[in-house]
Design a protein around this motif. Structure first.
Motif, PDB file in Angstrom:
ATOM      1  N   MET A  70      32.900  36.895  34.098  1.00  0.00           N
ATOM      2  CA  MET A  70      33.769  36.928  35.261  1.00  0.00           C
ATOM      3  C   MET A  70      34.451  35.571  35.388  1.00  0.00           C
ATOM      4  N   ARG A  71      35.742  35.602  35.604  1.00  0.00           N
ATOM      5  CA  ARG A  71      36.524  34.373  35.736  1.00  0.00           C
ATOM      6  C   ARG A  71      36.318  33.761  37.117  1.00  0.00           C
ATOM      7  N   PRO A  72      36.484  32.434  37.228  1.00  0.00           N
ATOM      8  CA  PRO A  72      36.328  31.794  38.546  1.00  0.00           C
ATOM      9  C   PRO A  72      37.327  32.323  39.578  1.00  0.00           C
ATOM     10  N   LEU A  73      38.531  32.691  39.139  1.00  0.00           N
ATOM     11  CA  LEU A  73      39.525  33.213  40.068  1.00  0.00           C
ATOM     12  C   LEU A  73      39.098  34.566  40.631  1.00  0.00           C
ATOM     13  N   ASP A  74      38.398  35.377  39.823  1.00  0.00           N
ATOM     14  CA  ASP A  74      37.902  36.662  40.313  1.00  0.00           C
ATOM     15  C   ASP A  74      36.842  36.462  41.396  1.00  0.00           C
ATOM     16  N   VAL A  75      36.001  35.454  41.212  1.00  0.00           N
ATOM     17  CA  VAL A  75      34.984  35.150  42.230  1.00  0.00           C
ATOM     18  C   VAL A  75      35.656  34.700  43.525  1.00  0.00           C
ATOM     19  N   LEU A  76      36.688  33.872  43.391  1.00  0.00           N
ATOM     20  CA  LEU A  76      37.409  33.406  44.569  1.00  0.00           C
ATOM     21  C   LEU A  76      38.107  34.560  45.293  1.00  0.00           C
ATOM     22  N   HIS A  77      38.694  35.469  44.558  1.00  0.00           N
ATOM     23  CA  HIS A  77      39.350  36.628  45.181  1.00  0.00           C
ATOM     24  C   HIS A  77      38.342  37.552  45.839  1.00  0.00           C
ATOM     25  N   ALA A  78      37.164  37.711  45.237  1.00  0.00           N
ATOM     26  CA  ALA A  78      36.138  38.543  45.853  1.00  0.00           C
ATOM     27  C   ALA A  78      35.626  37.915  47.151  1.00  0.00           C
ATOM     28  N   LEU A  79      35.585  36.589  47.174  1.00  0.00           N
ATOM     29  CA  LEU A  79      35.079  35.895  48.349  1.00  0.00           C
ATOM     30  C   LEU A  79      36.113  35.802  49.465  1.00  0.00           C
ATOM     31  N   LEU A  80      37.330  35.392  49.128  1.00  0.00           N
ATOM     32  CA  LEU A  80      38.357  35.134  50.137  1.00  0.00           C
ATOM     33  C   LEU A  80      39.406  36.231  50.255  1.00  0.00           C
TER      34      LEU A  80
END
Length: 154
Positions: free
Chosen positions: A1-11
C-alpha cells in the motif's frame, strides 16, 4: 500500500472533502469562536508541555496544534476555521513570549521553543491553505460558472 493511499483512507480524497455540505451559518460562527478559544488553550498547554517533556513534549504540542488546525478546517468547511484556531494560538503565544517584570519567561530562547513556535505556525498556514468545501474564506458559496450563449441556444 502506498503512503498516499493511507493518507486518503485517513483524511479522505479531495473530491470527498469538497462534496461534503457546509454546516449552517449559525453553528459555524459559534465554531469560529470556540476554535479561537481552543487555539488559545492549546498555545498555553503546548508552551508548558514542550518545555517540561523535552523532545517528546515538542512532538506532542505540535501534534495538538496540527490536530486543532486541521479539525477547525474540517469542522467548519472553511479556511477561516483553521485561521481562527491559528489566531487564538498566535495571540496567546505572543503574550507568552514577552518577559515578565519579575524576570520569568514562559518560552525561553531554546531550540524546542523555536521548534514549537515555527512548527506550529507552519502547521497552521498549511492547514489554512488546504482545499475546502467553500470557494471563499467565510463559507460563501462559489458563484455559478457563466454559460456562454450562442446564437442557436436562445
Amino acid at each position: 500500500m502506498r503512503p498516499l493511499d493511507v493518507l486518503h483512507a485517513l483524511l479522505g480524497t479531495r473530491e470527498q472533502r469538497l462534496a461534503e455540505p457546509l454546516p449552517p451559518r449559525g453553528p459555524r460562527i459559534a465554531a469560529y469562536v470556540v476554535l479561537f478559544l481552543l487555539g488559545a488553550a492549546v498555545s498555553v498547554c503546548g508552551a508548558f508541555v514542550q518545555t517540561l517533556w523535552g523532545g517528546f513534549g515538542v512532538v506532542l504540542a505540535l501534534a495538538a496544534c496540527g490536530g486543532l488546525f486541521y479539525g477547525g478546517l474540517r469542522a467548519t468547511g472553511t479556511k477561516l476555521g483553521a485561521g481562527c484556531a491559528l489566531g487564538g494560538w498566535f495571540v496567546v503565544l505572543a503574550v507568552l513570549l514577552a518577559p515578565r517584570p519579575e524576570g520569568d519567561l514562559v518560552l525561553s530562547a531554546t531550540a524546542s521553543a523555536y521548534l514549537y513556535l515555527f512548527g506550529g505556525a507552519l502547521l497552521g498556514v498549511v492547514c489554512a491553505t488546504l482545499p475546502t468545501r467553500s470557494g471563499f474564506l467565510f463559507g460563501v458559496p462559489a458563484p455559478e460558472p457563466r454559460r456562454t450563449v450562442r446564437d442557436g441556444d436562445r
